[in-house]
Design an enzyme around this catalytic site. Structure first.
Site, PDB file in Angstrom:
ATOM      1  N   LYS A 228       5.708   9.806  -4.986  1.00 11.41           N
ATOM      2  CA  LYS A 228       6.649   8.710  -5.215  1.00 11.41           C
ATOM      3  C   LYS A 228       7.084   8.744  -6.676  1.00 11.41           C
ATOM      4  CE  LYS A 228       6.832   3.703  -4.319  1.00 11.41           C
ATOM      5  NZ  LYS A 228       6.109   2.540  -3.785  1.00 11.41           N
TER       6      LYS A 228
ATOM      7  N   SER B 275       8.325  -0.050  -0.389  1.00  9.63           N
ATOM      8  CA  SER B 275       9.207   0.616  -1.312  1.00  9.63           C
ATOM      9  C   SER B 275       9.039   2.143  -1.317  1.00  9.63           C
ATOM     10  CB  SER B 275       8.946   0.090  -2.725  1.00  9.63           C
ATOM     11  OG  SER B 275       7.616   0.361  -3.113  1.00  9.63           O
TER      12      SER B 275
ATOM     13  N   SER C  40       3.846  -1.369   0.559  1.00 12.59           N
ATOM     14  CA  SER C  40       4.816  -0.277   0.419  1.00 12.59           C
ATOM     15  C   SER C  40       4.388   1.047   1.012  1.00 12.59           C
ATOM     16  CB  SER C  40       5.143  -0.068  -1.044  1.00 12.59           C
ATOM     17  OG  SER C  40       6.077  -1.030  -1.424  1.00 12.59           O
TER      18      SER C  40
HETATM   19  N1  GLN Z   1       7.893  -5.485  -0.404  1.00 14.65           N
HETATM   20  C1  GLN Z   1       6.905  -5.861  -1.368  1.00 14.65           C
HETATM   21  C2  GLN Z   1       7.555  -6.207  -2.690  1.00 14.65           C
HETATM   22  O1  GLN Z   1       8.751  -6.119  -2.770  1.00 14.65           O
HETATM   23  C3  GLN Z   1       5.869  -4.808  -1.524  1.00 14.65           C
HETATM   24  C4  GLN Z   1       6.326  -3.670  -2.316  1.00 14.65           C
HETATM   25  C5  GLN Z   1       5.227  -2.773  -2.785  1.00 14.65           C
HETATM   26  O2  GLN Z   1       4.151  -2.691  -2.211  1.00 14.65           O
HETATM   27  N2  GLN Z   1       5.516  -2.080  -3.861  1.00 14.65           N
HETATM   28  O3  GLN Z   1       6.902  -6.540  -3.621  1.00 14.65           O
END
Ligand code: GLN
Length: 441
Positions: free
Chosen positions: A40, A115, A139
């Protein structure tokens, strides 16, 4: 011998699905790689920019490898590239990236989840691939579910965060995404283990890949708010589990209702302090306009190079920590977090794992996402935020398909019991057949 993508094949795939923020031109030109993996974009790696999906980090080339990347490379891994993501991890659909929006392997009109959207799509599209993802509040689970792959979020502290660009330090975990549990079993031991460079990586019980699931607890609170497709696939999966001899127990976890607000208060509070280091002077995009006061200098860069969602989170997080509001929001959220952990521990006295669907709906189309308000987007995480708040390991696996799109379920195990999750996935894979997108090789 595992499949290695050729230059032309990878280029075509990447152009169609916007998987990478940066990648190797021709993986076949590198000799000696025994397997390929991706990271990532918020994990630092030599030879690539690390921009965490953000414009403000444009041009930042870290001179070192994040520990999980270093360990995979030392074990014969070829890093194919950095995968696309929501800026700093802020989102559930990967639509908040400054470097293109990844497109779902099963339908390019739909999102990949977020994400770690690029990571899950890459794992789904490229055979024999393992993707490093990062989860703060879901995510890894969310995009794994939307892209029909297996995603493991290990126990907080199991895998070093050294070299990870922080979102929320008390929540961030590096994990693995792949087509089947086999690759995760193979590479988790490689990336796991304490690291003296990361003070939050823990002295930990040895990783035991065995385990057994006899009883699963299904919280009543997780059965509401589901789309009919997801509800149907999940109930069918529960029946399959029962047929295979697993006891399904209905449980109550009242604190789950508060997980979304708790998570978004804590995660944005931590994010708002972490983003303070991006000011146009140290990393990435430089501001050369020194002929102004420091407030204007910082505001310039941040107004221009942070996306809307990052700005929203800075405001929300700063507010929750402010004198006068801190006790009402930040400190209260810490207390609720403890209650959520206690709820899980109580259920785990009688159940080996807690099982829910992963996301309440299948991957939405981009036009549907455009119509969603920020709060509706946050609400979509109500099943993935809770385990992330506890630091407990969890795993999303495909459990059904509707209109050609995958549906996932998420199992949560007690701290350090990744083995329980892996053996659950192994036995599930023995009878349930995953589908993958058709890509001519
Ligand atoms: N959707 C969640 C957020 O926007 C989780 C994202 C993540 O785990 N980075 O914070």
């Amino acid at each position: 011998m595992s499949f290695f993508p050729s230059a032309a094949w990878l280029k075509e795939l990447d152009e169609k699905h916007q998987l990478f923020t940066e990648r190797l031109e021709d993986p076949l030109a590198f000799e000696g790689g025994q397997f390929h993996f991706s990271a990532k974009d918020n994990l630092c790696a030599r030879d690539f920019q690390a921009r965490a999906g953000s414009l403000i980090l444009k041009g930042y080339r870290p001179p070192f490898d994040a520990t999980p990347i270093k360990r995979l490379r030392e074990n014969g891994g070829l890093l194919l590239g950095k995968t696309n993501m929501d800026e700093y991890g802020f989102g559930s659909f990967s639509t908040n990236s400054a470097y293109g929006i990844p497109r779902n392997p099963f339908d390019i009109e739909r999102c990949c989840g977020g994400s770690s959207g690029g990571a899950a799509a890459t794992a789904s599209l490229i055979r024999d691939h393992v993707a490093l993802g990062v989860s703060t509040g879901g995510s890894i689970s969310c995009p794994s579910s939307f892209c029909g792959v297996v995603g493991l979020t290990p126990t907080y502290g199991r895998v070093s965060r050294w070299g990870l660009i922080d979102y929320g330090n008390s929540l961030d975990k590096v994990g693995l995404i792949s087509r089947t549990v086999r690759d995760i079993e193979q590479y988790l031991p490689v990336i796991a283990g304490p690291d003296h460079r990361d003070p939050t990586s823990q002295v930990q019980p040895p990783l035991d890949l065995r385990g057994e699931v006899r009883t699963v607890g299904v919280p009543e609170e997780a059965r509401t708010g589901l789309s009919p497709e997801v509800a149907g696939a999940f109930e069918e999966a529960l029946r399959d589990l029962q047929r295979s001899g697993i006891v399904v127990r209905e449980v109550r976890m009242p604190s789950l209702r508060f997980a979304i607000s708790t998570y978004y208060i804590l995660a944005t509070s931590e994010a708002s302090t972490n983003l303070a280091r991006y000011c146009g002077m140290r990393f990435g995009a430089m501001n050369e306009n020194f002929d102004q006061g420091f407030n204007d200098f910082f505001s310039d860069t941040r107004s221009r190079d942070f996306g809307t969602e990052a700005k929203r989170r800075i405001l929300l997080g700063t507010f929750s920590r402010m004198v006068g509001f801190r006790n009402k929001y930040y400190v209260k959220a810490l207390q609720v977090r403890k209650q959520i952990i206690r709820d899980y521990q109580k259920v785990m006295e009688d159940c080996d794992v807690v099982l829910t669907p992963t996301m309440p709906f299948v991957a939405p189309r981009f036009d549907e996402i455009e119509r969603m308000k920020p709060l509706e987007m946050y609400q979509a995480d109500y099943l993935t935020c809770p385990p992330n708040l506890t630091g407990m390991p969890h795993l999303s696996i495909p459990c059904g398909y509707a209109h050609g799109m995958p549906i996932g379920m998420q199992a949560v195990a007690p701290h350090w019991q990744e083995g329980t999750l892996l053996s659950f996935a192994r036995s599930w894979e023995g009878s349930f057949h995953y589908r993958f997108p058709e890509v001519a090789e």
